[in-house]
Write a protein that holds these residues in place. Structure first.
Motif, PDB file in Angstrom:
ATOM      1  N   ASN A  50      46.500 110.505  11.868  1.00  0.00           N
ATOM      2  CA  ASN A  50      46.525 109.071  12.146  1.00  0.00           C
ATOM      3  C   ASN A  50      45.208 108.418  11.746  1.00  0.00           C
ATOM      4  O   ASN A  50      44.880 107.317  12.193  1.00  0.00           O
ATOM      5  CB  ASN A  50      46.852 108.839  13.620  1.00  0.00           C
ATOM      6  CG  ASN A  50      48.001 107.838  13.719  1.00  0.00           C
ATOM      7  OD1 ASN A  50      48.278 107.127  12.753  1.00  0.00           O
ATOM      8  ND2 ASN A  50      48.643 107.787  14.860  1.00  0.00           N
ATOM      9  N   SER A  51      44.474 109.116  10.875  1.00  0.00           N
ATOM     10  CA  SER A  51      43.122 108.652  10.555  1.00  0.00           C
ATOM     11  C   SER A  51      43.125 107.430   9.654  1.00  0.00           C
ATOM     12  O   SER A  51      44.097 107.153   8.954  1.00  0.00           O
ATOM     13  CB  SER A  51      42.363 109.749   9.826  1.00  0.00           C
ATOM     14  OG  SER A  51      42.436 110.924  10.568  1.00  0.00           O
ATOM     15  N   THR A  52      41.975 106.772   9.675  1.00  0.00           N
ATOM     16  CA  THR A  52      41.781 105.598   8.830  1.00  0.00           C
ATOM     17  C   THR A  52      41.664 106.044   7.365  1.00  0.00           C
ATOM     18  O   THR A  52      41.075 107.093   7.082  1.00  0.00           O
ATOM     19  CB  THR A  52      40.480 104.897   9.272  1.00  0.00           C
ATOM     20  OG1 THR A  52      40.612 104.677  10.667  1.00  0.00           O
ATOM     21  CG2 THR A  52      40.274 103.598   8.580  1.00  0.00           C
ATOM     22  N   VAL A  53      42.250 105.257   6.475  1.00  0.00           N
ATOM     23  CA  VAL A  53      42.228 105.622   5.054  1.00  0.00           C
ATOM     24  C   VAL A  53      41.709 104.442   4.246  1.00  0.00           C
ATOM     25  O   VAL A  53      42.082 103.294   4.510  1.00  0.00           O
ATOM     26  CB  VAL A  53      43.650 105.979   4.546  1.00  0.00           C
ATOM     27  CG1 VAL A  53      43.609 106.433   3.088  1.00  0.00           C
ATOM     28  CG2 VAL A  53      44.293 107.042   5.411  1.00  0.00           C
ATOM     29  N   LEU A  54      40.853 104.731   3.298  1.00  0.00           N
ATOM     30  CA  LEU A  54      40.374 103.691   2.378  1.00  0.00           C
ATOM     31  C   LEU A  54      40.913 104.026   0.989  1.00  0.00           C
ATOM     32  O   LEU A  54      40.673 105.121   0.473  1.00  0.00           O
ATOM     33  CB  LEU A  54      38.843 103.667   2.363  1.00  0.00           C
ATOM     34  CG  LEU A  54      38.213 102.653   1.402  1.00  0.00           C
ATOM     35  CD1 LEU A  54      38.581 101.220   1.797  1.00  0.00           C
ATOM     36  CD2 LEU A  54      36.688 102.791   1.389  1.00  0.00           C
ATOM     37  N   ILE A  55      41.680 103.078   0.421  1.00  0.00           N
ATOM     38  CA  ILE A  55      42.248 103.316  -0.909  1.00  0.00           C
ATOM     39  C   ILE A  55      41.479 102.485  -1.929  1.00  0.00           C
ATOM     40  O   ILE A  55      41.360 101.269  -1.775  1.00  0.00           O
ATOM     41  CB  ILE A  55      43.744 102.940  -0.967  1.00  0.00           C
ATOM     42  CG1 ILE A  55      44.504 103.606   0.191  1.00  0.00           C
ATOM     43  CG2 ILE A  55      44.368 103.345  -2.290  1.00  0.00           C
ATOM     44  CD1 ILE A  55      45.943 103.152   0.317  1.00  0.00           C
ATOM     45  N   LEU A  56      40.961 103.160  -2.935  1.00  0.00           N
ATOM     46  CA  LEU A  56      40.212 102.464  -3.991  1.00  0.00           C
ATOM     47  C   LEU A  56      41.011 102.519  -5.279  1.00  0.00           C
ATOM     48  O   LEU A  56      41.828 103.433  -5.480  1.00  0.00           O
ATOM     49  CB  LEU A  56      38.853 103.138  -4.207  1.00  0.00           C
ATOM     50  CG  LEU A  56      37.945 103.262  -2.973  1.00  0.00           C
ATOM     51  CD1 LEU A  56      36.700 104.063  -3.325  1.00  0.00           C
ATOM     52  CD2 LEU A  56      37.568 101.896  -2.427  1.00  0.00           C
ATOM     53  N   GLY A  57      40.798 101.569  -6.136  1.00  0.00           N
ATOM     54  CA  GLY A  57      41.500 101.602  -7.428  1.00  0.00           C
ATOM     55  C   GLY A  57      41.559 100.212  -8.014  1.00  0.00           C
ATOM     56  O   GLY A  57      41.517  99.209  -7.290  1.00  0.00           O
ATOM     57  N   GLU A  58      41.676 100.184  -9.344  1.00  0.00           N
ATOM     58  CA  GLU A  58      41.761  98.894 -10.038  1.00  0.00           C
ATOM     59  C   GLU A  58      42.976  98.115  -9.538  1.00  0.00           C
ATOM     60  O   GLU A  58      43.897  98.710  -8.968  1.00  0.00           O
ATOM     61  CB  GLU A  58      41.940  99.146 -11.544  1.00  0.00           C
ATOM     62  CG  GLU A  58      40.718  99.665 -12.209  1.00  0.00           C
ATOM     63  CD  GLU A  58      40.959  99.896 -13.707  1.00  0.00           C
ATOM     64  OE1 GLU A  58      41.993  99.466 -14.239  1.00  0.00           O
ATOM     65  OE2 GLU A  58      40.089 100.544 -14.323  1.00  0.00           O
ATOM     66  N   SER A  59      42.968  96.834  -9.843  1.00  0.00           N
ATOM     67  CA  SER A  59      44.093  95.999  -9.437  1.00  0.00           C
ATOM     68  C   SER A  59      45.388  96.483 -10.097  1.00  0.00           C
ATOM     69  O   SER A  59      45.398  96.823 -11.284  1.00  0.00           O
ATOM     70  CB  SER A  59      43.791  94.558  -9.857  1.00  0.00           C
ATOM     71  OG  SER A  59      44.849  93.749  -9.473  1.00  0.00           O
ATOM     72  N   GLY A  60      46.440  96.578  -9.305  1.00  0.00           N
ATOM     73  CA  GLY A  60      47.751  96.946  -9.842  1.00  0.00           C
ATOM     74  C   GLY A  60      47.993  98.436  -9.969  1.00  0.00           C
ATOM     75  O   GLY A  60      49.018  98.858 -10.496  1.00  0.00           O
ATOM     76  N   THR A  61      47.077  99.261  -9.463  1.00  0.00           N
ATOM     77  CA  THR A  61      47.275 100.711  -9.592  1.00  0.00           C
ATOM     78  C   THR A  61      48.255 101.236  -8.542  1.00  0.00           C
ATOM     79  O   THR A  61      48.677 102.383  -8.601  1.00  0.00           O
ATOM     80  CB  THR A  61      45.946 101.495  -9.447  1.00  0.00           C
ATOM     81  OG1 THR A  61      45.218 100.917  -8.372  1.00  0.00           O
ATOM     82  CG2 THR A  61      45.132 101.463 -10.710  1.00  0.00           C
ATOM     83  N   GLY A  62      48.580 100.382  -7.568  1.00  0.00           N
ATOM     84  CA  GLY A  62      49.566 100.792  -6.562  1.00  0.00           C
ATOM     85  C   GLY A  62      48.953 101.055  -5.192  1.00  0.00           C
ATOM     86  O   GLY A  62      49.480 101.861  -4.424  1.00  0.00           O
ATOM     87  N   SER A 122      48.695  99.014  -2.529  1.00  0.00           N
ATOM     88  CA  SER A 122      49.571  98.556  -1.435  1.00  0.00           C
ATOM     89  C   SER A 122      50.768  99.495  -1.313  1.00  0.00           C
ATOM     90  O   SER A 122      51.196  99.841  -0.207  1.00  0.00           O
ATOM     91  CB  SER A 122      50.106  97.153  -1.707  1.00  0.00           C
ATOM     92  OG  SER A 122      49.065  96.323  -2.101  1.00  0.00           O
ATOM     93  N   HIS A 123      51.295  99.882  -2.460  1.00  0.00           N
ATOM     94  CA  HIS A 123      52.423 100.799  -2.504  1.00  0.00           C
ATOM     95  C   HIS A 123      52.060 102.111  -1.788  1.00  0.00           C
ATOM     96  O   HIS A 123      52.826 102.642  -0.993  1.00  0.00           O
ATOM     97  CB  HIS A 123      52.726 101.053  -3.979  1.00  0.00           C
ATOM     98  CG  HIS A 123      54.019 101.735  -4.225  1.00  0.00           C
ATOM     99  ND1 HIS A 123      55.206 101.078  -4.233  1.00  0.00           N
ATOM    100  CD2 HIS A 123      54.297 103.033  -4.454  1.00  0.00           C
ATOM    101  CE1 HIS A 123      56.170 101.940  -4.463  1.00  0.00           C
ATOM    102  NE2 HIS A 123      55.642 103.132  -4.604  1.00  0.00           N
ATOM    103  N   MET A 124      50.853 102.571  -2.085  1.00  0.00           N
ATOM    104  CA  MET A 124      50.387 103.812  -1.484  1.00  0.00           C
ATOM    105  C   MET A 124      50.174 103.660   0.032  1.00  0.00           C
ATOM    106  O   MET A 124      50.481 104.561   0.820  1.00  0.00           O
ATOM    107  CB  MET A 124      49.083 104.236  -2.171  1.00  0.00           C
ATOM    108  CG  MET A 124      48.519 105.543  -1.694  1.00  0.00           C
ATOM    109  SD  MET A 124      49.690 106.884  -1.910  1.00  0.00           S
ATOM    110  CE  MET A 124      49.477 107.257  -3.640  1.00  0.00           C
ATOM    111  N   ALA A 125      49.661 102.491   0.437  1.00  0.00           N
ATOM    112  CA  ALA A 125      49.442 102.239   1.872  1.00  0.00           C
ATOM    113  C   ALA A 125      50.780 102.319   2.601  1.00  0.00           C
ATOM    114  O   ALA A 125      50.895 102.937   3.671  1.00  0.00           O
ATOM    115  CB  ALA A 125      48.806 100.863   2.058  1.00  0.00           C
ATOM    116  N   ASN A 126      51.789 101.734   1.984  1.00  0.00           N
ATOM    117  CA  ASN A 126      53.127 101.757   2.564  1.00  0.00           C
ATOM    118  C   ASN A 126      53.652 103.186   2.655  1.00  0.00           C
ATOM    119  O   ASN A 126      54.265 103.585   3.642  1.00  0.00           O
ATOM    120  CB  ASN A 126      54.040 100.950   1.636  1.00  0.00           C
ATOM    121  CG  ASN A 126      55.074 100.225   2.431  1.00  0.00           C
ATOM    122  OD1 ASN A 126      55.635 100.801   3.360  1.00  0.00           O
ATOM    123  ND2 ASN A 126      55.327  98.984   2.085  1.00  0.00           N
TER     124      ASN A 126
END
Ligand SMILES: Nc1ncnc2c1ncn2[C@@H]1O[C@H](COP(=O)(O)OP(=O)(O)OP(=O)(O)O)[C@@H](O)[C@H]1O
Length: 470
Positions: free
Chosen positions: A173-185, A187-191
């Motif tokens: 249940n840990s906090t996650v930071l997703i990095l990446g250029e715009s449009g790499t997905g 939000s998709h990955m967060a979901n």
């Protein structure tokens, strides 16, 4: 076998009468000599109805089937079979021939055990085992299932390495930071992380930090208490953290958060509690935080635009999504995936020309997956014909990434290569091989030799594939 001499015939008969197993005796002529109570129970008829009657006559009443004694009379050996009674029981019957001193059958004793319950248990067990096997398979499939991310998306080496890690992270249940250029997905990955988290059915609340003015951000996140400010809802309002209770709060574009809000967010992440704006009751945070940014967060930290302590709070796990140009092996499968999606959405039957697929492989995709998806949606909608050609697309030569195209072409023919149907894929591969061999050898004879096929086959394939390509 010894029997106490004191046991009379009547007692012995009682033993037989009360035996839970069926005992049924016929003589050599098939006349019923004895039947015990169990026969009555199993067959639903009185023993008096059976004694003295011919076995064949009795069998006509179909009290039980199939018949065993005629076979034993014929074969003259003990036999065991399963029998079914008119009352719906299943019996395991053994028939034993008893011979006289001349070696002729004198009697046949049938002993039948009611195995109805055992049969039912065995059947139930078989069914249960089959179900277990099915559930095991389903569970395995679910475990391997990558949420909203179709498996074709993990075709590139980088994604194949990343996906199992993400799977593990999602389960915590840990906090996650997703990095990446715009449009790499991101939000998709967060979901996806949410759907694979311990609370996939909880809410997934997404907030774009760039789109909310700083003065509203605090009340958006934390909510406000009754009468907190002029114009506020008189009952107060829930903040997004509260709405995400038992779920996930996705803070998109976290890099755009002001330093003031960064400090407040840090406080919440540390304490797991907060006050609503204008409130005095401590609220408890009970949601997972996933944050994402397309900014260079390390540079922002250096430039003192992003708090280092907040960064460390957020990046318990850090996931970096590679740009599409660095996972080119996925482009074709992704393109086909989007094509199918938009064909379904707009009830079209569009196809890509081969030239388009090659262009997709060479293009640098500055807008990443979003650009690919948008281009395909547009082409599916706007295109008049069935085949989408490069001329129909708003991408052109200057953006072509020459350094990567050779590497891509090579990786393209991995065993995971996918191009719609098997036949389409095979045709595509065959064409590539023939063109390349013919370009190298410039002769159908040498092409045949190189590919170890007959010259007539080589000529036919060269004619099929190479004439239009010149
Ligand atoms: N793995 C994927 N499977 C299916 N669709 C995807 C995938 N990755 C991205 N997409 C699609 O590409 C588009 C852009 O993805 P997304 O919004 O997640 O990118 P992003 O990195 O969050 O972008 P931004 O930084 O601009 O917010 C969306 O339509 C999304 O559905």
């Amino acid at each position: 076998m010894t029997i106490n001499k004191k046991i009379s015939y009547d007692i012995l008969k009682k033993f037989l009468d009360y035996s839970p197993n069926e005992i049924y005796v016929i003589d050599a002529q098939g006349i019923v000599c004895y039947a015990n109570r169990a026969v009555e129970e199993h067959c639903g008829t009185k023993c008096a109805e059976l004694i003295g009657k011919n076995n064949t006559e009795i069998s006509l009443a179909n009290y039980w089937y199939p018949r065993l004694s005629p076979r034993v009379l014929k074969e003259k050996i003990p036999m065991t079979i399963e029998q079914y009674t008119k009352t719906g029981r299943t019996l395991l019957t053994t028939a034993i021939p008893i011979f006289n001193s001349e070696g002729n059958i004198e009697y046949i004793i049938e002993n039948s055990r009611d195995i109805t319950e055992n049969k039912k248990i065995t059947n139930d067990l078989t069914k249960a085992n089959k179900l277990i096997a099915r559930y095991k398979k389903e569970l395995e499939a679910l475990r391997n299932y990558s949420g909203d991310i179709p498996s074709v998306f993990s075709y590139s080496e980088r994604m194949m390495k990343l996906i199992p890690t993400i799977h593990k992270i999602a389960k915590t249940n840990s906090t996650v930071l997703i990095l990446g250029e715009s449009g790499t997905g991101k939000s998709h990955m967060a979901n996806y992380i949410h759907k694979n988290s311990p609370q996939p059915d909880g809410p997934f609340i997404s907030i774009n930090c760039a789109s909310i003015p700083d003065e509203l951000m605090e009340s958006e996140l934390f909510g406000y208490a009754r009468g907190a400010f002029t114009g506020a809802n008189s009952k107060g309002n829930s903040g997004l953290i509260e709405l995400a209770n038992n779920g996930t709060l996705f803070l998109d574009e976290i890099g755009e958060l002001s330093l003031k809000m960064q400090a407040k967010l840090l406080q919440v992440l540390q304490d797991k509690s907060y006050y609503k704006v204008g409130g005095r009751t401590l609220q408890h945070m009970n949601c997972r935080i996933v944050a994402a940014t397309n900014r260079d967060i390390y540079k922002m930290i250096q430039d003192k635009l992003f708090r280092e302590d907040l960064y460390y709070r957020l990046n318990v796990f850090e996931v970096e999504l590679p740009p599409l140009r660095d996972r080119r092996e996925e482009i074709i499968s992704m393109a086909l995936y989007f094509l199918k999606q938009f064909n379904n959405k707009y009830s079209r039957k569009r196809k890509f020309s081969e030239e388009v697929l090659n262009l997709f492989l060479k293009y640098s995709w500055p807008g990443n997956v979003r650009e690919l998806s948008n281009i395909i949606e547009r082409a599916v909608v706007i295109n008049k014909g069935t085949v989408i050609d490069s001329i129909d697309l708003p991408i052109s030569e200057p953006a072509i990434d020459k350094d990567n195209s050779k590497k891509t072409q090579d990786n393209y023919f991995t065993e995971d290569f996918f191009c719609g149907s098997l036949q389409e894929t095979l045709d595509y591969v065959e064409k590539k091989i023939i063109i390349s061999a013919y370009e190298e050898t410039k002769s159908s004879y040498k092409t045949a030799q190189k590919l170890k096929i007959s010259q007539s086959k080589a000529s036919r394939l060269i004619k099929k594939y190479c004439t239009n390509n010149k």
